[in-house]
Design a protein around this motif. Structure first.
Motif, PDB file in Angstrom:
ATOM      1  N   GLY A 183       0.806  -1.215   0.000  1.00  0.00           N
ATOM      2  CA  GLY A 183       0.000   0.000   0.000  1.00  0.00           C
ATOM      3  C   GLY A 183       0.838   1.264   0.000  1.00  0.00           C
ATOM      4  O   GLY A 183       0.532   2.230  -0.719  1.00  0.00           O
ATOM      5  N   ILE A 184       1.924   1.290   0.779  1.00  0.00           N
ATOM      6  CA  ILE A 184       2.783   2.472   0.830  1.00  0.00           C
ATOM      7  C   ILE A 184       3.444   2.717  -0.518  1.00  0.00           C
ATOM      8  O   ILE A 184       3.510   3.864  -0.990  1.00  0.00           O
ATOM      9  CB  ILE A 184       3.839   2.310   1.948  1.00  0.00           C
ATOM     10  CG1 ILE A 184       3.171   2.410   3.317  1.00  0.00           C
ATOM     11  CG2 ILE A 184       4.926   3.375   1.816  1.00  0.00           C
ATOM     12  CD1 ILE A 184       4.111   2.188   4.476  1.00  0.00           C
ATOM     13  N   GLU A 185       3.932   1.654  -1.156  1.00  0.00           N
ATOM     14  CA  GLU A 185       4.584   1.865  -2.460  1.00  0.00           C
ATOM     15  C   GLU A 185       3.594   2.361  -3.502  1.00  0.00           C
ATOM     16  O   GLU A 185       3.921   3.253  -4.308  1.00  0.00           O
ATOM     17  CB  GLU A 185       5.257   0.586  -2.931  1.00  0.00           C
ATOM     18  CG  GLU A 185       6.019   0.795  -4.229  1.00  0.00           C
ATOM     19  CD  GLU A 185       6.851  -0.399  -4.631  1.00  0.00           C
ATOM     20  OE1 GLU A 185       7.723  -0.235  -5.513  1.00  0.00           O
ATOM     21  OE2 GLU A 185       6.636  -1.498  -4.084  1.00  0.00           O
ATOM     22  N   LEU A 186       2.394   1.821  -3.516  1.00  0.00           N
ATOM     23  CA  LEU A 186       1.394   2.280  -4.489  1.00  0.00           C
ATOM     24  C   LEU A 186       0.978   3.723  -4.215  1.00  0.00           C
ATOM     25  O   LEU A 186       0.770   4.506  -5.161  1.00  0.00           O
ATOM     26  CB  LEU A 186       0.178   1.357  -4.451  1.00  0.00           C
ATOM     27  CG  LEU A 186       0.408  -0.079  -4.940  1.00  0.00           C
ATOM     28  CD1 LEU A 186      -0.862  -0.902  -4.806  1.00  0.00           C
ATOM     29  CD2 LEU A 186       0.901  -0.089  -6.393  1.00  0.00           C
ATOM     30  N   LEU A 187       0.864   4.092  -2.941  1.00  0.00           N
ATOM     31  CA  LEU A 187       0.498   5.473  -2.612  1.00  0.00           C
ATOM     32  C   LEU A 187       1.611   6.446  -2.993  1.00  0.00           C
ATOM     33  O   LEU A 187       1.342   7.558  -3.477  1.00  0.00           O
ATOM     34  CB  LEU A 187       0.190   5.586  -1.116  1.00  0.00           C
ATOM     35  CG  LEU A 187      -1.123   4.923  -0.654  1.00  0.00           C
ATOM     36  CD1 LEU A 187      -1.228   4.950   0.859  1.00  0.00           C
ATOM     37  CD2 LEU A 187      -2.325   5.609  -1.290  1.00  0.00           C
ATOM     38  N   ILE A 188       2.863   6.038  -2.795  1.00  0.00           N
ATOM     39  CA  ILE A 188       3.983   6.892  -3.208  1.00  0.00           C
ATOM     40  C   ILE A 188       4.009   7.059  -4.720  1.00  0.00           C
ATOM     41  O   ILE A 188       4.236   8.162  -5.249  1.00  0.00           O
ATOM     42  CB  ILE A 188       5.309   6.312  -2.689  1.00  0.00           C
ATOM     43  CG1 ILE A 188       5.362   6.393  -1.161  1.00  0.00           C
ATOM     44  CG2 ILE A 188       6.498   7.056  -3.286  1.00  0.00           C
ATOM     45  CD1 ILE A 188       6.576   5.722  -0.554  1.00  0.00           C
ATOM     46  N   ALA A 189       3.763   5.972  -5.439  1.00  0.00           N
ATOM     47  CA  ALA A 189       3.732   6.057  -6.896  1.00  0.00           C
ATOM     48  C   ALA A 189       2.592   6.954  -7.370  1.00  0.00           C
ATOM     49  O   ALA A 189       2.751   7.738  -8.317  1.00  0.00           O
ATOM     50  CB  ALA A 189       3.594   4.655  -7.490  1.00  0.00           C
ATOM     51  N   TYR A 191       1.332   9.457  -5.671  1.00  0.00           N
ATOM     52  CA  TYR A 191       1.696  10.824  -5.321  1.00  0.00           C
ATOM     53  C   TYR A 191       2.686  11.411  -6.321  1.00  0.00           C
ATOM     54  O   TYR A 191       2.609  12.599  -6.666  1.00  0.00           O
ATOM     55  CB  TYR A 191       2.288  10.836  -3.910  1.00  0.00           C
ATOM     56  CG  TYR A 191       2.871  12.170  -3.497  1.00  0.00           C
ATOM     57  CD1 TYR A 191       2.059  13.260  -3.235  1.00  0.00           C
ATOM     58  CD2 TYR A 191       4.257  12.332  -3.384  1.00  0.00           C
ATOM     59  CE1 TYR A 191       2.591  14.481  -2.863  1.00  0.00           C
ATOM     60  CE2 TYR A 191       4.798  13.548  -3.020  1.00  0.00           C
ATOM     61  CZ  TYR A 191       3.968  14.619  -2.762  1.00  0.00           C
ATOM     62  OH  TYR A 191       4.505  15.835  -2.393  1.00  0.00           O
ATOM     63  N   LEU A 192       3.607  10.587  -6.808  1.00  0.00           N
ATOM     64  CA  LEU A 192       4.612  11.044  -7.770  1.00  0.00           C
ATOM     65  C   LEU A 192       4.128  10.952  -9.214  1.00  0.00           C
ATOM     66  O   LEU A 192       4.907  11.235 -10.141  1.00  0.00           O
ATOM     67  CB  LEU A 192       5.896  10.227  -7.606  1.00  0.00           C
ATOM     68  CG  LEU A 192       6.591  10.327  -6.240  1.00  0.00           C
ATOM     69  CD1 LEU A 192       7.777   9.376  -6.182  1.00  0.00           C
ATOM     70  CD2 LEU A 192       7.024  11.765  -5.951  1.00  0.00           C
ATOM     71  N   ASP A 193       2.868  10.535  -9.403  1.00  0.00           N
ATOM     72  CA  ASP A 193       2.305  10.357 -10.748  1.00  0.00           C
ATOM     73  C   ASP A 193       3.142   9.375 -11.571  1.00  0.00           C
ATOM     74  O   ASP A 193       3.324   9.542 -12.784  1.00  0.00           O
ATOM     75  CB  ASP A 193       2.205  11.705 -11.475  1.00  0.00           C
ATOM     76  CG  ASP A 193       1.212  12.637 -10.804  1.00  0.00           C
ATOM     77  OD1 ASP A 193       0.199  12.146 -10.272  1.00  0.00           O
ATOM     78  OD2 ASP A 193       1.459  13.865 -10.779  1.00  0.00           O
ATOM     79  N   ALA A 194       3.631   8.343 -10.906  1.00  0.00           N
ATOM     80  CA  ALA A 194       4.425   7.300 -11.561  1.00  0.00           C
ATOM     81  C   ALA A 194       3.528   6.093 -11.820  1.00  0.00           C
ATOM     82  O   ALA A 194       2.426   5.985 -11.266  1.00  0.00           O
ATOM     83  CB  ALA A 194       5.611   6.913 -10.678  1.00  0.00           C
ATOM     84  N   PRO A 195       3.970   5.170 -12.679  1.00  0.00           N
ATOM     85  CA  PRO A 195       3.181   3.961 -12.932  1.00  0.00           C
ATOM     86  C   PRO A 195       2.978   3.157 -11.650  1.00  0.00           C
ATOM     87  O   PRO A 195       3.900   3.007 -10.842  1.00  0.00           O
ATOM     88  CB  PRO A 195       4.026   3.190 -13.949  1.00  0.00           C
ATOM     89  CG  PRO A 195       4.870   4.226 -14.608  1.00  0.00           C
ATOM     90  CD  PRO A 195       5.163   5.251 -13.559  1.00  0.00           C
ATOM     91  N   LEU A 196       1.778   2.635 -11.500  1.00  0.00           N
ATOM     92  CA  LEU A 196       1.456   1.846 -10.314  1.00  0.00           C
ATOM     93  C   LEU A 196       1.975   0.429 -10.481  1.00  0.00           C
ATOM     94  O   LEU A 196       1.296  -0.450 -11.019  1.00  0.00           O
ATOM     95  CB  LEU A 196      -0.053   1.855 -10.063  1.00  0.00           C
ATOM     96  CG  LEU A 196      -0.696   3.216  -9.785  1.00  0.00           C
ATOM     97  CD1 LEU A 196      -2.192   3.067  -9.586  1.00  0.00           C
ATOM     98  CD2 LEU A 196      -0.060   3.877  -8.578  1.00  0.00           C
ATOM     99  N   LYS A 197       3.185   0.180 -10.039  1.00  0.00           N
ATOM    100  CA  LYS A 197       3.772  -1.149 -10.105  1.00  0.00           C
ATOM    101  C   LYS A 197       4.596  -1.399  -8.852  1.00  0.00           C
ATOM    102  O   LYS A 197       5.052  -0.468  -8.182  1.00  0.00           O
ATOM    103  CB  LYS A 197       4.642  -1.301 -11.353  1.00  0.00           C
ATOM    104  CG  LYS A 197       5.832  -0.373 -11.403  1.00  0.00           C
ATOM    105  CD  LYS A 197       6.667  -0.628 -12.644  1.00  0.00           C
ATOM    106  CE  LYS A 197       7.897   0.277 -12.672  1.00  0.00           C
ATOM    107  NZ  LYS A 197       8.733   0.022 -13.870  1.00  0.00           N
ATOM    108  N   LEU A 198       4.767  -2.694  -8.549  1.00  0.00           N
ATOM    109  CA  LEU A 198       5.496  -3.080  -7.353  1.00  0.00           C
ATOM    110  C   LEU A 198       6.979  -3.247  -7.664  1.00  0.00           C
ATOM    111  O   LEU A 198       7.339  -3.885  -8.645  1.00  0.00           O
ATOM    112  CB  LEU A 198       4.938  -4.394  -6.790  1.00  0.00           C
ATOM    113  CG  LEU A 198       3.445  -4.402  -6.431  1.00  0.00           C
ATOM    114  CD1 LEU A 198       3.052  -5.742  -5.840  1.00  0.00           C
ATOM    115  CD2 LEU A 198       3.099  -3.276  -5.478  1.00  0.00           C
TER     116      LEU A 198
END
Length: 234
Positions: A183-189, A191-198
C-alpha cells in the motif's frame, strides 16, 4: 551442681546471684524459653497508590502548560515561523494516547485506535502550515495514516476474535506487513504520478508470502504445531 561464671564459687540451686561477687545467675534453659523479638514491625507498610484522577490531572496540566508556553513563545518571542504547531500537535497526540489508559479506561479499543489515527492525521495537517503546499498531506500522508489505522484495527479484531497463539499472531503480523508495504509503495507512486507497479514491496511481499506458507503449514499439522511449541516454549 552450678558454679559462678565469674569467680567459680559453688552455687546453691535457689540462688539468683553469686553470694561472693554478686554476678547474676542465669539458667541456660531460660534463654531458650524466652521469645526472641524482632526489631522490625510485624505490620507491612504500603505506599498509597496514585489515583487515576490525580494522574489524569497531572498529565493534562503538563501537556496544556507545554502547549500554551510554546504558543506564547512563538507569538511574542520567535514569531518568524509557526514552529509551536509541532509541539502542540505532539502534545495532542500524547493526550489521545494517554486518554484511554489514564482518564477513561472504559473506552473501546477500536474507538481508541481510531482516535489515535485521527490525532496523527491532525498533527500532520498542522505541519502543512509550515510547508509551501498541502499536496503531500492530502495525497500521501493522510492515505498512509488511514491505511495504517485500518490495518491496526483489523489486527486488533483478529487478536480479539480468535485464540491468540504465537504462530497465529505471527501469521497476522506478516500478512499485514505485506499489505502495508504494498500500500505504501502504491500510494507513493500515485503521489509522484508514476506507474502503479510493485518494486521494493514485491521483495517484502515474497518474503512474507513464504513465511505465511510456512506458518500455515505448521498450523495445519498438529504434530508440527506441537513440536514447535515444545521447542520454542510457547
Amino acid at each position: 551442681m552450678a558454679y559462678c561464671v565469674n569467680c567459680g564459687v559453688e552455687l546453691e540451686p535457689s540462688l539468683t546471684e553469686c553470694p561472693l561477687c554478686n554476678t547474676p545467675v542465669i539458667n541456660p534453659k531460660e534463654l531458650y524459653q524466652t521469645k526472641k523479638t524482632s526489631p522490625y514491625p510485624k505490620a507491612k507498610g504500603q505506599v498509597d497508590v496514585v489515583k487515576r484522577k490525580d494522574l489524569a490531572i497531572l498529565t493534562s496540566t503538563v501537556l496544556i502548560a507545554t502547549s500554551l508556553s510554546c504558543l506564547l513563545l512563538n507569538l511574542f518571542v520567535f514569531p518568524n515561523s509557526l514552529w509551536s504547531l509541532f509541539i502542540i500537535g505532539a502534545c495532542l497526540v500524547l493526550f489521545v494516547l494517554v486518554f484511554p489508559a489514564v482518564i477513561y479506561t472504559k473506552l473501546p479499543i477500536y474507538i481508541s485506535l481510531l482516535f489515535d489515527g485521527v490525532a496523527v492525521g491532525f498533527y500532520l495537517y498542522m505541519i502543512t502550515f509550515n510547508t509551501a503546499s498541502n499536496k503531500w498531506f492530502i495525497r500521501l500522508a493522510l492515505p498512509i495514516v488511514a491505511l495504517v489505522t485500518i490495518l491496526v484495527e483489523i489486527f486488533t479484531l483478529l487478536l480479539r476474535s480468535f485464540p491468540v497463539f504465537f504462530l497465529t499472531t505471527a501469521l497476522y503480523f506478516f500478512a499485514e506487513i505485506a499489505f502495508l508495504c504494498v500500500g505504501i509503495e502504491l500510494l507513493i507512486a500515485h503521489y509522484l504520478d508514476a506507474p502503479l507497479k510493485l518494486v521494493w514491496s514485491a521483495i517484502v511481499l515474497t518474503v512474507c508470502g513464504v513465511i505465511e506458507v510456512v506458518l500455515l503449514t505448521i498450523l495445519s499439522r498438529s504434530r508440527l504445531r506441537d513440536a514447535m511449541r515444545r521447542r520454542l516454549h510457547f
